[in-house]
Design a protein around this motif. Structure first.
Motif, PDB file in Angstrom:
ATOM      1  N   PHE A 168       0.432   3.127 -16.704  1.00 42.56           N
ATOM      2  CA  PHE A 168      -0.082   2.999 -15.345  1.00 42.56           C
ATOM      3  C   PHE A 168       0.869   3.750 -14.413  1.00 42.56           C
ATOM      4  CE2 PHE A 168      -2.477  -0.447 -17.144  1.00 42.56           C
ATOM      5  CZ  PHE A 168      -3.552  -0.678 -16.282  1.00 42.56           C
ATOM      6  N   ILE A 169       0.320   4.575 -13.529  1.00 41.51           N
ATOM      7  CA  ILE A 169       1.165   5.317 -12.590  1.00 41.51           C
ATOM      8  C   ILE A 169       0.668   5.101 -11.158  1.00 41.51           C
ATOM      9  CG2 ILE A 169       1.912   7.086 -14.215  1.00 41.51           C
ATOM     10  CD1 ILE A 169      -0.215   8.957 -13.047  1.00 41.51           C
ATOM     11  N   ALA A 170       1.621   5.141 -10.211  1.00 41.53           N
ATOM     12  CA  ALA A 170       1.317   4.945  -8.797  1.00 41.53           C
ATOM     13  C   ALA A 170       2.033   6.025  -7.984  1.00 41.53           C
ATOM     14  CB  ALA A 170       1.770   3.563  -8.351  1.00 41.53           C
ATOM     15  N   PRO A 171       1.593   6.278  -6.754  1.00 41.35           N
ATOM     16  CA  PRO A 171       2.250   7.306  -5.944  1.00 41.35           C
ATOM     17  C   PRO A 171       3.661   6.895  -5.538  1.00 41.35           C
ATOM     18  CG  PRO A 171       0.469   6.218  -4.713  1.00 41.35           C
ATOM     19  CD  PRO A 171       0.415   5.708  -6.105  1.00 41.35           C
ATOM     20  N   ASN A 172       4.519   7.892  -5.406  1.00 43.26           N
ATOM     21  CA  ASN A 172       5.886   7.673  -4.946  1.00 43.26           C
ATOM     22  C   ASN A 172       5.965   7.703  -3.429  1.00 43.26           C
ATOM     23  OD1 ASN A 172       8.011   6.961  -6.563  1.00 43.26           O
ATOM     24  ND2 ASN A 172       8.340   9.010  -7.374  1.00 43.26           N
ATOM     25  N   GLN A 173       5.063   8.446  -2.817  1.00 43.80           N
ATOM     26  CA  GLN A 173       5.120   8.624  -1.371  1.00 43.80           C
ATOM     27  C   GLN A 173       4.582   7.400  -0.645  1.00 43.80           C
ATOM     28  OE1 GLN A 173       2.638  12.070  -0.856  1.00 43.80           O
ATOM     29  NE2 GLN A 173       0.780  10.863  -0.668  1.00 43.80           N
ATOM     30  N   SER A 174       4.964   7.282   0.628  1.00 40.55           N
ATOM     31  CA  SER A 174       4.473   6.163   1.421  1.00 40.55           C
ATOM     32  C   SER A 174       3.001   6.357   1.740  1.00 40.55           C
ATOM     33  CB  SER A 174       5.283   6.056   2.721  1.00 40.55           C
ATOM     34  OG  SER A 174       5.147   7.256   3.480  1.00 40.55           O
ATOM     35  N   GLY A 175       2.308   5.241   1.925  1.00 36.54           N
ATOM     36  CA  GLY A 175       0.878   5.294   2.202  1.00 36.54           C
ATOM     37  C   GLY A 175       0.251   3.954   1.923  1.00 36.54           C
TER      38      GLY A 175
END
Length: 296
Positions: A168-175
């Protein structure tokens, strides 16, 4: 009967159209009709049911087709053996794999193969890893590199090369997605998911959600795991990809791994070949190279 007649019969089985079978075999429709009549007379069985609208294979025809295909394959194998020296193979070998597989480990396999068999031409076709098994079963390529399906078709031979975890992967950037994930206890039913359209990864993640009694919020369905990494990196949602894809992605630093429980069952990635093609000397040679290969 002879091999030319078997070839014409096989073409008619494929097309179920006298004109198309004739065109494929570079002969006339009347010749195709005469071949069928001779075969039916020799076997004392009707091989096709035909009327003005369609042609259908009978039960006897289906049995004879199996015999025909085996005979043609054995004849082709004999021809290859007679015209190919074992120490100096030549010809064309077609392969199918994903873009990730092509540069992550296929290049190492090909380096060894080309050193041993420099006169063999490799025709490479790349595409969605989920299509690997279907592509080789359809006869479009000699060998495919892909994940072993949970139910291996009886026609297929599979040689494992390496295990590949699903992540499972998720974004590193804010949002918005990152804010939800950083809030602690998050609701999977509200998190936008980016999943592959088809394939084993999709099956694995659907089973995971089902076991947890969760209805996922599917934001997008894409073709190819590389596209999932890109969309997650851009902040559109959470995705599931093979670790091999993630580790070779130029956008790997823009995503982070989510450690979930239970873990998803990993892939077994390897070579897929239709059983009857294992007698092909070129396929045999590639198969043998893979046996002594260890991923660097």
């Amino acid at each position: 009967m002879d091999f030319k007649e078997l070839t014409i019969f096989d073409a008619l089985c494929e097309t179920l159209h006298y004109g198309q079978a004739a065109a494929r075999c570079r002969t006339s429709a009347s010749t195709v009709s005469r071949v069928v009549q001779r075969l039916e007379s020799e076997l004392s069985q009707q091989l096709f049911e035909r009327d003005r609208r369609e042609v259908r294979l009978t039960q006897a025809g289906a049995l004879f087709r199996e015999f025909s295909q085996r005979s043609l394959e054995q004849y082709q194998q004999l021809q290859r053996q007679l015209h190919t020296q074992a120490s100096e193979l030549s010809g064309e070998l077609s392969l199918y794999c994903s873009v990730t597989a092509s540069y992550s480990f296929l290049s190492d396999l090909l380096a060894v193969f080309r050193e041993r068999h420099p006169k063999v031409d490799i025709r490479l076709r790349t595409g969605d890893a989920a299509q690997a098994v279907d592509t080789v079963l359809a006869g479009e390529v000699d060998i495919a590199i892909g994940a072993r399906p949970d139910q291996l078709p009886t026609r297929l031979a599979f040689k494992p090369l390496l295990p590949v975890p699903l992540t499972f992967i998720a974004p590193n950037q804010s949002g918005p997605v990152t804010d939800v994930l950083n809030s602690g206890e998050f609701d999977w039913q509200t998190i936008p998911m980016i999943l592959s359209e088809t394939g084993l990864a999709r099956t694995r993640v659907e089973l995971w959600f089902k076991q947890l009694a969760i209805k996922p919020n599917i934001y997008a369905q894409v073709s190819g795991h590389e596209a999932i990494v890109a969309m997650v990196a851009l902040g559109f949602g959470v995705g599931v990809v093979p670790d091999l894809v993630l580790s070779n992605s130029p956008m790997a630093e823009k995503v982070r791994i989510l450690h979930v429980r239970p873990e998803l069952e990993p892939f077994s990635v390897g070579l897929c070949v239709v059983n009857q093609h294992l007698s092909n000397p070129l396929v045999q040679a590639f198969w043998q190279v893979s046996e002594g290969w260890v991923k660097p």
